[in-house]
Design a protein around this motif. Structure first.
Motif, PDB file in Angstrom:
ATOM      1  N   TRP A  12       0.693  -1.037   0.093  1.00 35.94           N
ATOM      2  CA  TRP A  12       0.064   0.048   0.003  1.00 35.94           C
ATOM      3  C   TRP A  12       1.089   1.359  -0.062  1.00 35.94           C
ATOM      4  O   TRP A  12       0.554   2.272  -0.510  1.00 35.94           O
ATOM      5  CB  TRP A  12      -1.184  -0.067   1.082  1.00 35.94           C
ATOM      6  N   GLY A  13       2.051   1.127   0.551  1.00 38.74           N
ATOM      7  CA  GLY A  13       2.856   2.262   0.695  1.00 38.74           C
ATOM      8  C   GLY A  13       3.507   2.519  -0.842  1.00 38.74           C
ATOM      9  O   GLY A  13       3.421   3.732  -1.232  1.00 38.74           O
ATOM     10  N   TRP A  14       3.717   1.589  -1.474  1.00 38.62           N
ATOM     11  CA  TRP A  14       4.275   1.799  -2.882  1.00 38.62           C
ATOM     12  C   TRP A  14       3.076   2.055  -3.582  1.00 38.62           C
ATOM     13  O   TRP A  14       3.308   3.286  -4.588  1.00 38.62           O
ATOM     14  CB  TRP A  14       4.784   0.416  -3.501  1.00 38.62           C
ATOM     15  N   PHE A  15       2.000   1.637  -3.551  1.00 39.98           N
ATOM     16  CA  PHE A  15       0.706   2.396  -4.240  1.00 39.98           C
ATOM     17  C   PHE A  15       0.639   3.868  -3.877  1.00 39.98           C
ATOM     18  O   PHE A  15       0.505   4.445  -4.962  1.00 39.98           O
ATOM     19  CB  PHE A  15      -0.476   1.364  -4.084  1.00 39.98           C
ATOM     20  N   GLY A  16       0.661   4.066  -2.827  1.00 41.41           N
ATOM     21  CA  GLY A  16       0.557   5.663  -2.330  1.00 41.41           C
ATOM     22  C   GLY A  16       1.530   6.345  -2.871  1.00 41.41           C
ATOM     23  O   GLY A  16       1.212   7.538  -3.438  1.00 41.41           O
ATOM     24  N   MET A  17       2.637   5.842  -2.967  1.00 39.55           N
ATOM     25  CA  MET A  17       3.771   6.570  -3.497  1.00 39.55           C
ATOM     26  C   MET A  17       3.600   6.804  -5.088  1.00 39.55           C
ATOM     27  O   MET A  17       3.956   7.996  -5.609  1.00 39.55           O
ATOM     28  CB  MET A  17       5.286   6.010  -3.153  1.00 39.55           C
ATOM     29  N   SER A  18       3.449   6.018  -5.718  1.00 40.96           N
ATOM     30  CA  SER A  18       3.033   5.848  -6.972  1.00 40.96           C
ATOM     31  C   SER A  18       1.893   6.709  -7.685  1.00 40.96           C
ATOM     32  O   SER A  18       2.187   7.388  -8.517  1.00 40.96           O
ATOM     33  CB  SER A  18       2.690   4.403  -7.572  1.00 40.96           C
ATOM     34  N   PHE A  24       1.463  14.316  -8.976  1.00 45.65           N
ATOM     35  CA  PHE A  24       2.324  15.479  -8.878  1.00 45.65           C
ATOM     36  C   PHE A  24       2.634  15.800 -10.202  1.00 45.65           C
ATOM     37  O   PHE A  24       2.497  17.052 -10.545  1.00 45.65           O
ATOM     38  CB  PHE A  24       3.658  15.187  -8.155  1.00 45.65           C
ATOM     39  N   TRP A  25       3.023  14.792 -11.153  1.00 49.42           N
ATOM     40  CA  TRP A  25       3.416  15.197 -12.461  1.00 49.42           C
ATOM     41  C   TRP A  25       2.288  15.666 -13.319  1.00 49.42           C
ATOM     42  O   TRP A  25       2.278  16.356 -14.253  1.00 49.42           O
ATOM     43  CB  TRP A  25       4.270  14.012 -13.232  1.00 49.42           C
ATOM     44  N   ALA A  26       1.120  15.155 -13.177  1.00 54.64           N
ATOM     45  CA  ALA A  26      -0.062  15.762 -13.658  1.00 54.64           C
ATOM     46  C   ALA A  26      -0.348  16.993 -13.460  1.00 54.64           C
ATOM     47  O   ALA A  26      -0.527  17.995 -14.274  1.00 54.64           O
ATOM     48  CB  ALA A  26      -1.219  14.679 -13.354  1.00 54.64           C
TER      49      ALA A  26
END
Length: 96
Positions: A12-18, A24-26
């Motif tokens: 879930w941490g990886w999902f949240g960071m992704s 952010f880039w959008a």
């Protein structure tokens, strides 16, 4: 070993960071696109549903266009056309 290396990040941490990185880039890309559109000169000012009309159109042509688009009926077209032709000399200013 250091303390922060002992704790792995969960799925879930990886999902949240992704998800955060994509958002952010959008946001960054959206800001640049909006700035580009705001600062660049537009080739066509009227980008709505109706094209901008040239300033050289006569009132009779504009009235005929409205009649052709069925915005007014024939009776109203003839009445307004008669009024336009009666006042061809232009508006006169009168002092009261």
């Amino acid at each position: 070993m250091m303390f922060w290396l002992d704790h792995d990040i969960s799925g879930w941490g990886w999902f949240g960071m992704s998800l955060g990185m994509v958002a952010f880039w959008a946001l960054i890309i959206t800001v640049f696109v909006l700035l580009f559109r705001a600062l660049s000169p537009s080739s066509s000012e009227g980008t709505g549903t109706t094209p901008s009309l040239p300033a050289s159109r006569t009132p009779e042509q504009l009235l005929a266009d409205r009649f052709a688009r069925s915005e007014i009926d024939e009776e109203e077209y003839r009445r307004r056309l008669q009024i336009l032709r009666e006042h061809e000399g232009g508006p006169t200013l009168t002092k009261h």
